[in-house]
Design a protein around this motif. Structure first.
Motif, PDB file in Angstrom:
ATOM      1  N   PRO A  29      28.518  11.242 -19.562  1.00 48.89           N
ATOM      2  CA  PRO A  29      27.726  10.107 -20.067  1.00 48.89           C
ATOM      3  C   PRO A  29      26.276  10.483 -20.386  1.00 48.89           C
ATOM      4  N   LEU A  30      25.664  11.284 -19.533  1.00 47.89           N
ATOM      5  CA  LEU A  30      24.299  11.722 -19.817  1.00 47.89           C
ATOM      6  C   LEU A  30      24.258  12.594 -21.061  1.00 47.89           C
ATOM      7  N   HIS A  31      25.206  13.504 -21.192  1.00 48.30           N
ATOM      8  CA  HIS A  31      25.245  14.364 -22.367  1.00 48.30           C
ATOM      9  C   HIS A  31      25.362  13.539 -23.647  1.00 48.30           C
ATOM     10  N   ASN A  32      26.238  12.544 -23.616  1.00 45.41           N
ATOM     11  CA  ASN A  32      26.389  11.668 -24.791  1.00 45.41           C
ATOM     12  C   ASN A  32      25.074  10.972 -25.120  1.00 45.41           C
ATOM     13  N   ALA A  33      24.403  10.463 -24.092  1.00 49.16           N
ATOM     14  CA  ALA A  33      23.155   9.737 -24.314  1.00 49.16           C
ATOM     15  C   ALA A  33      22.072  10.653 -24.877  1.00 49.16           C
ATOM     16  N   LEU A  34      21.992  11.876 -24.378  1.00 45.87           N
ATOM     17  CA  LEU A  34      20.970  12.794 -24.872  1.00 45.87           C
ATOM     18  C   LEU A  34      21.249  13.226 -26.306  1.00 45.87           C
ATOM     19  N   ARG A  35      22.520  13.482 -26.627  1.00 43.17           N
ATOM     20  CA  ARG A  35      22.844  13.851 -28.017  1.00 43.17           C
ATOM     21  C   ARG A  35      22.521  12.705 -28.968  1.00 43.17           C
ATOM     22  N   GLU A  36      22.838  11.484 -28.547  1.00 44.22           N
ATOM     23  CA  GLU A  36      22.601  10.328 -29.408  1.00 44.22           C
ATOM     24  C   GLU A  36      21.112  10.023 -29.555  1.00 44.22           C
ATOM     25  N   ALA A  37      20.315  10.366 -28.554  1.00 40.55           N
ATOM     26  CA  ALA A  37      18.888  10.051 -28.591  1.00 40.55           C
ATOM     27  C   ALA A  37      18.154  10.862 -29.647  1.00 40.55           C
ATOM     28  N   GLY A  38      18.620  12.088 -29.886  1.00 43.78           N
ATOM     29  CA  GLY A  38      17.964  12.900 -30.901  1.00 43.78           C
ATOM     30  C   GLY A  38      18.118  14.379 -30.626  1.00 43.78           C
ATOM     31  N   PRO A  39      17.659  15.217 -31.553  1.00 47.66           N
ATOM     32  CA  PRO A  39      17.779  16.668 -31.365  1.00 47.66           C
ATOM     33  C   PRO A  39      16.899  17.200 -30.241  1.00 47.66           C
ATOM     34  N   VAL A  40      15.828  16.490 -29.913  1.00 50.26           N
ATOM     35  CA  VAL A  40      14.940  16.856 -28.814  1.00 50.26           C
ATOM     36  C   VAL A  40      14.643  15.591 -28.015  1.00 50.26           C
ATOM     37  N   VAL A  41      14.699  15.685 -26.699  1.00 45.95           N
ATOM     38  CA  VAL A  41      14.341  14.574 -25.817  1.00 45.95           C
ATOM     39  C   VAL A  41      13.430  15.132 -24.735  1.00 45.95           C
ATOM     40  N   ARG A  42      12.319  14.438 -24.500  1.00 48.20           N
ATOM     41  CA  ARG A  42      11.456  14.871 -23.394  1.00 48.20           C
ATOM     42  C   ARG A  42      11.903  14.196 -22.113  1.00 48.20           C
ATOM     43  N   LEU A  43      12.180  14.998 -21.112  1.00 48.06           N
ATOM     44  CA  LEU A  43      12.586  14.477 -19.806  1.00 48.06           C
ATOM     45  C   LEU A  43      11.339  14.433 -18.926  1.00 48.06           C
ATOM     46  N   SER A  44      10.784  13.238 -18.779  1.00 47.19           N
ATOM     47  CA  SER A  44       9.483  13.095 -18.129  1.00 47.19           C
ATOM     48  C   SER A  44       9.547  13.405 -16.639  1.00 47.19           C
ATOM     49  N   ALA A 304      13.399  20.033 -35.616  1.00 50.95           N
ATOM     50  CA  ALA A 304      13.844  18.786 -36.260  1.00 50.95           C
ATOM     51  C   ALA A 304      12.736  17.739 -36.272  1.00 50.95           C
ATOM     52  N   GLY A 305      11.501  18.178 -36.532  1.00 55.78           N
ATOM     53  CA  GLY A 305      10.386  17.243 -36.671  1.00 55.78           C
ATOM     54  C   GLY A 305       9.639  16.933 -35.397  1.00 55.78           C
ATOM     55  N   SER A 306      10.101  17.438 -34.258  1.00 57.94           N
ATOM     56  CA  SER A 306       9.423  17.186 -32.978  1.00 57.94           C
ATOM     57  C   SER A 306       8.704  18.445 -32.518  1.00 57.94           C
ATOM     58  N   LEU A 307       7.501  18.256 -31.971  1.00 60.18           N
ATOM     59  CA  LEU A 307       6.701  19.384 -31.510  1.00 60.18           C
ATOM     60  C   LEU A 307       6.997  19.671 -30.048  1.00 60.18           C
ATOM     61  N   ILE A 308       7.252  20.941 -29.760  1.00 62.09           N
ATOM     62  CA  ILE A 308       7.323  21.422 -28.378  1.00 62.09           C
ATOM     63  C   ILE A 308       6.130  22.347 -28.195  1.00 62.09           C
ATOM     64  N   PRO A 309       5.190  22.001 -27.315  1.00 59.03           N
ATOM     65  CA  PRO A 309       3.972  22.813 -27.173  1.00 59.03           C
ATOM     66  C   PRO A 309       4.259  24.166 -26.527  1.00 59.03           C
ATOM     67  N   GLU A 310       3.439  25.134 -26.868  1.00 61.14           N
ATOM     68  CA  GLU A 310       3.524  26.464 -26.277  1.00 61.14           C
ATOM     69  C   GLU A 310       3.451  26.355 -24.746  1.00 61.14           C
ATOM     70  N   GLY A 311       4.308  27.154 -24.076  1.00 56.64           N
ATOM     71  CA  GLY A 311       4.333  27.156 -22.625  1.00 56.64           C
ATOM     72  C   GLY A 311       5.243  26.123 -22.009  1.00 56.64           C
ATOM     73  N   SER A 312       5.843  25.247 -22.834  1.00 59.20           N
ATOM     74  CA  SER A 312       6.718  24.199 -22.296  1.00 59.20           C
ATOM     75  C   SER A 312       8.071  24.767 -21.894  1.00 59.20           C
TER      76      SER A 312
END
Length: 405
Positions: A29-44, A304-312
């Protein structure tokens, strides 16, 4: 994947903890939700960026220059924190430090060695299955009696370990793979054994502890030739032990679980035993014994249009990628008519599992032996999972079999 443009969008944010027991037990279920949310998801919760779609996971795995392993393939960032053990020269190193150890292992595990292993392992698999059927009858724990027993018998022999203490291998691997996640209750449960397990494994990697005819001795011989340093040799032996036991045990368990739960596929396999390796790879795709690995961004990177900062830190969900409907037709189905090649269950690129061909040999031997002797296999109860921050593991796999008459 390119360097970040001037304007990018913020990825969706989710505060889920992927290492919570409910997600480790049933990750789909989590995998499905993350795929549906977008190509990148930030896990706070852990301040990481998640990739759950096949396209992005595959691209990150093969781009070691942008997504480095040397800062750790777990949540801990080696740029800022000291590793709990000397880093793996295979998993936690990038070129040029990664090159020599991998080249040595690739030569040691070349086709001639694999052919010798196949000839030696098939009779041992036949003997194991005969013994289980003779002593345990038609109902037994396939995890304990087959998936765990066979690799712990044959692979340490191949490395050159002595017979004593092999029951430490899986607990050490459990600890090592837990350590790739956060310092949660699973990590704390291992703490009281950490020093003893590490000391035992390190002792087995010394030249004097190894037989003179195994993979370990050949690693030390490579150091004598100058292909490795003598400081690197025990770390390479350790990497081989860690990579060659746990993932194979749980890959075999996943295959037995899949075949026991899909009687039509078991019959298909019995009619075509040459499908043994397909069955193993399809089970690895379907269950993904290694669920996650991390990388660290070496630069600001746009995905895919989302920025991942250096060092992340970037958390790649291998299990989610292996069931991405954009890559696989009917991804939730275990299907021996599928070509499972391309799955990321063993990684991809220069860091893919160096022992995966050995694992396939073990699976081929054990599954072939079982198919010759068992007409039908089915689940005899609910399998029990063993929770681990990285591995999708089993604790028990009860089965009922009908032997060939």
């Amino acid at each position: 994947m390119t360097e970040a443009p001037a304007a990018v969008v913020e990825p969706p944010v989710n505060d889920v903890d992927p290492f919570a027991p409910e997600h480790l037990t049933t990750p789909e279920p989590l995998h499905n939700a993350l795929r549906e949310a977008g190509p990148v998801v930030r896990l706070s919760r852990h301040d990481v960026y998640a990739l759950a779609r096949y396209r992005e996971v595959h691209a990150a795995l093969v781009d070691w220059q942008t997504f480095q392993s040397a800062a750790g393939v777990g949540l801990a960032n080696f740029r800022h924190s000291k590793p709990w053990r000397p880093p793996s020269l295979l998993l936690e190193a990038d070129p040029p430090h990664h090159d020599a150890p991998r080249r040595v292992l690739r030569e040691i595990l070349a086709p001639p060695a694999l052919r010798r292993l196949r000839a030696a392992w098939q009779p041992m698999a036949d003997d194991l299955v005969d013994t289980v059927l003779a002593t345990q009858g038609t109902d037994f724990d396939a995890f304990e009696s087959l998936a765990k027993a066979f690799p712990l018998r044959v692979f340490p022999d191949a490395v050159g370990l002595g017979p004593d203490g092999r029951d430490n291998l899986l607990p050490y691997g459990n600890m090592a793979f837990n350590a790739f996640g956060p310092a949660n209750a699973l990590v704390q449960a291992d703490a009281h054994r950490a020093a003893d397990l590490s000391a035992w494994v390190n002792a087995q990697c010394a030249r004097r502890a190894l037989t003179d005819d195994g993979f370990g001795a050949r690693i030390w011989a490579a150091a004598d030739r100058g292909d490795l340093t003598h400081e690197q040799a025990p770390l390479v032996v350790r990497s081989l032990l860690t990579a060659g036991v746990d993932t194979t045990v749980h890959g075999l368990a996943a295959t037995l679980y899949a075949l026991a739960g899909h009687p039509d596929e078991w019959q298909r396999f019995r009619e075509r035993p040459e499908l043994a390796r397909v069955a193993f790879d399809e089970a690895v795709r379907w269950q993904s014994p290694v669920q996650t690995f991390f990388r660290t961004a070496t630069t600001d990177v746009e995905i895919a249009g989302s920025l991942i900062p250096e060092g992340s830190k970037i958390l790649m969900f291998l299990g989610a990628a292996n069931r991405d409907p954009a890559r696989w037709n009917g991804p939730d189905r275990f299907d021996l008519t599928r070509d499972p090649s391309g799955h990321v269950g063993f990684g991809m690129g220069i860091h893919q599992c160096v022992g995966q061909h050995v694992a396939r040999l073990e699976a081929e031997a054990l599954l072939t032996a079982l198919a010759r002797r068992v007409e039908r296999i089915e689940l005899a109860g609910e399998p029990r999972r063993h929770l681990n921050n990285t591995l999708r593991s089993f604790a028990a796999l009860p089965v009922h079999v009908r032997p060939v008459s």
